[in-house]
Design an enzyme around this catalytic site. Structure first.
Site, PDB file in Angstrom:
ATOM      1  N   HIS A   1     -92.847   4.911 -47.942  1.00  0.00           N
ATOM      2  CA  HIS A   1     -93.709   3.730 -47.898  1.00  0.00           C
ATOM      3  C   HIS A   1     -93.341   2.864 -49.114  1.00  0.00           C
ATOM      4  O   HIS A   1     -92.908   3.406 -50.143  1.00  0.00           O
ATOM      5  CB  HIS A   1     -95.153   4.223 -48.012  1.00  0.00           C
TER       6      HIS A   1
ATOM      7  N   ASP B   1     -95.976  11.929 -52.583  1.00  0.00           N
ATOM      8  CA  ASP B   1     -96.888  10.942 -52.007  1.00  0.00           C
ATOM      9  C   ASP B   1     -97.629  11.658 -50.882  1.00  0.00           C
ATOM     10  O   ASP B   1     -97.055  11.916 -49.813  1.00  0.00           O
ATOM     11  CB  ASP B   1     -96.075   9.745 -51.485  1.00  0.00           C
TER      12      ASP B   1
ATOM     13  N   GLN C   1    -100.696  10.554 -46.621  1.00  0.00           N
ATOM     14  CA  GLN C   1    -100.897  10.897 -45.209  1.00  0.00           C
ATOM     15  C   GLN C   1    -101.111  12.393 -44.983  1.00  0.00           C
ATOM     16  O   GLN C   1    -101.429  12.791 -43.862  1.00  0.00           O
ATOM     17  CB  GLN C   1     -99.695  10.422 -44.359  1.00  0.00           C
TER      18      GLN C   1
HETATM   19  N1  PMP Z   1     -97.961   6.113 -49.036  1.00  0.00           N
HETATM   20  C1  PMP Z   1     -98.095   6.315 -47.721  1.00  0.00           C
HETATM   21  C2  PMP Z   1     -97.250   7.361 -47.046  1.00  0.00           C
HETATM   22  C3  PMP Z   1     -99.014   5.548 -47.005  1.00  0.00           C
HETATM   23  O1  PMP Z   1     -99.142   5.727 -45.693  1.00  0.00           O
HETATM   24  C4  PMP Z   1     -99.804   4.589 -47.682  1.00  0.00           C
HETATM   25  C5  PMP Z   1    -100.815   3.723 -46.951  1.00  0.00           C
HETATM   26  N2  PMP Z   1    -100.385   3.167 -45.776  1.00  0.00           N
HETATM   27  C6  PMP Z   1     -99.626   4.443 -49.044  1.00  0.00           C
HETATM   28  C7  PMP Z   1     -98.702   5.210 -49.707  1.00  0.00           C
HETATM   29  C8  PMP Z   1    -100.415   3.433 -49.849  1.00  0.00           C
HETATM   30  O2  PMP Z   1    -101.750   3.786 -49.880  1.00  0.00           O
HETATM   31  P1  PMP Z   1    -102.837   2.781 -50.505  1.00  0.00           P
HETATM   32  O3  PMP Z   1    -102.623   1.474 -49.793  1.00  0.00           O
HETATM   33  O4  PMP Z   1    -104.134   3.418 -50.186  1.00  0.00           O
HETATM   34  O5  PMP Z   1    -102.561   2.672 -51.957  1.00  0.00           O
END
Ligand code: PMP
Length: 403
Positions: free
Chosen positions: A120, A197, A200
């Site tokens: 991401h 990370d 998910q």
């Molecule tokens: N990492 C992953 C794998 C995600 O799916 C997401 C959210 N879509 C994030 C990071 C970012 O999360 P946040 O927007 O809550 O900071």
């Protein structure tokens, strides 16, 4: 009706209030059960006060509730100590903190950081910013045809200069669950630190930081039935002790003179300013809610819903499903031949389904897949089988009405 995980939707006011709408965008954010909404309401209407410094009963109660959430969070991921749980505003904030502090402490020009092609943007851009600033080189584990990490290539990426490997535990596009424990062991054998990370994964499976043995792990409250604006960075204690603070301000200091400051102990060194107290209280209630079902029950229920969704989409004529990893979570990204994904997503909305279309904040992965925009369905245990069956029927008959 008995209260069972199959009818968990009844705990969510937004879901019972909208019986004709199916929410299948759980990877973006989850809905909130009544118990979480009540905990936040109770804080603001019962004992709202700032934490730590107030010498009055509401301040003490707010501090107790805030720290109790930290204790619940530590237990939830099996962290050895509450000192290792830093409250942030979310995964993005957690990774920015980690990247900034880690690179300031450990990165010299020419050092290398390994990431993956399925990250991401939140686990990519912070490293790009820091790499540029500190002169680090970013290297990437590619993905295979099935949407898994190519671990043979990883073998060729390690070098004497590798300092850190950062990877997602579950892809927010492909649903792939990565072998984080095995990769962490490989990294540690080479003296390389690992950041996970877990945005998910923490909401959908049992995550045990001691079992994974990772050095840093980030996740968001709002993806695990808690409120927005609260997240967590877990870290190994010796590492957190060594990292410099990320932001300066109140509560993160021990002493301050005009010339300089000394830092407070963990976790406060990383929590400058008034924290998101209501957010932490809501996260604590969300953890209680998940523990009420048990993560094993959540995982089992979501595996059944995922199988229905994934097999169903695979069986639809004219649709391509991305990612064929055997180890996967409840995320399915797909395209329909001849339709733009945004058109398909709007059509689905008109039929009562909330899905998402686009690159899902993983632009490099979307380019690699050759599908810059896909439609993504993501399930939670609070979905019902009927919703998925109805979605599949709607996708099957989408043709004529869509054009
Ligand atoms: N990492 C992953 C794998 C995600 O799916 C997401 C959210 N879509 C994030 C990071 C970012 O999360 P946040 O927007 O809550 O900071």
């Amino acid at each position: 009706m008995n209260r069972t995980i199959e009818n968990a939707y009844r705990d969510f006011p937004i879901l019972t209030g909208n019986p004709d709408y199916s929410y299948l965008d759980n990877a973006a954010t989850t809905q909130k059960p009544a118990s979480v909404l009540e905990a936040i309401q109770e804080y603001y209407s019962g004992y709202n006060a700032n934490v730590y410094r107030a010498i009055h009963r509401w301040g003490e109660e707010a501090t107790r509730a805030y720290e109790e959430s930290r204790t619940k969070t530590a237990a939830f991921i099996n962290a050895p100590s509450t000192r290792q749980i830093l409250f942030t505003s979310g995964t993005t904030d957690s990774i920015n903190l980690a990247a900034s502090s880690f690179c300031r402490r450990f990165i010299s020009p020419g050092d290398e950081i390994i990431l993956t092609e399925m990250e991401h943007h939140s686990n990519l851009v912070p490293w790009q910013i820091q790499a540029e600033h500190h002169g680090a080189v970013l290297r990437f584990i590619p993905i295979t045809e099935t949407g898994e990490l190519d671990l043979e290539v990883l073998e060729t990426l390690w070098s004497e200069k590798t300092r850190l490997l950062a990877l997602t535990q579950m892809s927010n596009v492909l649903g792939t669950v990565n072998p984080v424990k095995e990769i962490t062991a490989e990294a540690h054998a080479r003296g390389v630190k690992v950041l996970v990370d877990a945005a998910q994964s923490v909401p959908h499976m049992r995550v045990d930081v001691q079992d994974l043995d990772c050095d840093l792990l980030a996740f968001s409250g709002h993806k695990m039935y808690g409120p927005t604006g609260i997240g967590v960075l877990y870290g190994k204690e010796e590492l957190l002790q060594e990292l410099p603070p990320y932001r300066g301000g109140g509560e993160m200091i021990r002493t301050v003179t005009l010339e300089g400051s000394e830092w407070n102990e963990l976790p406060h060194k990383f929590e400058a300013g008034t924290p998101n107290i209501a957010g932490a209280v809501g996260l604590g209630a969300a953890i209680d809610y998940l523990n009420g079902w048990g993560m094993e029950a959540v995982e089992k229920r979501e595996a059944a819903l995922t199988a229905l969704l994934v097999e169903g989409i695979r069986g639809l004529k004219g649709y391509t499903l991305y990612g064929r990893a055997p180890e996967r979570g409840g995320i399915a990204a797909f395209c329909r031949e001849g339709s733009h994904s945004h058109d398909l997503c709007s059509y689905l909305d008109s039929k009562g389904f909330a899905l998402r279309a686009g690159h899902h904040c993983a632009h490099p992965l979307a380019s690699k897949l050759g599908a810059l925009s896909t439609v993504r369905a993501s399930v939670s245990f609070c979905n019902r089988e009927e919703e998925i069956i109805h979605l599949l029927e709607t996708l099957e008959t989408a043709g004529s009405e869509l054009f």
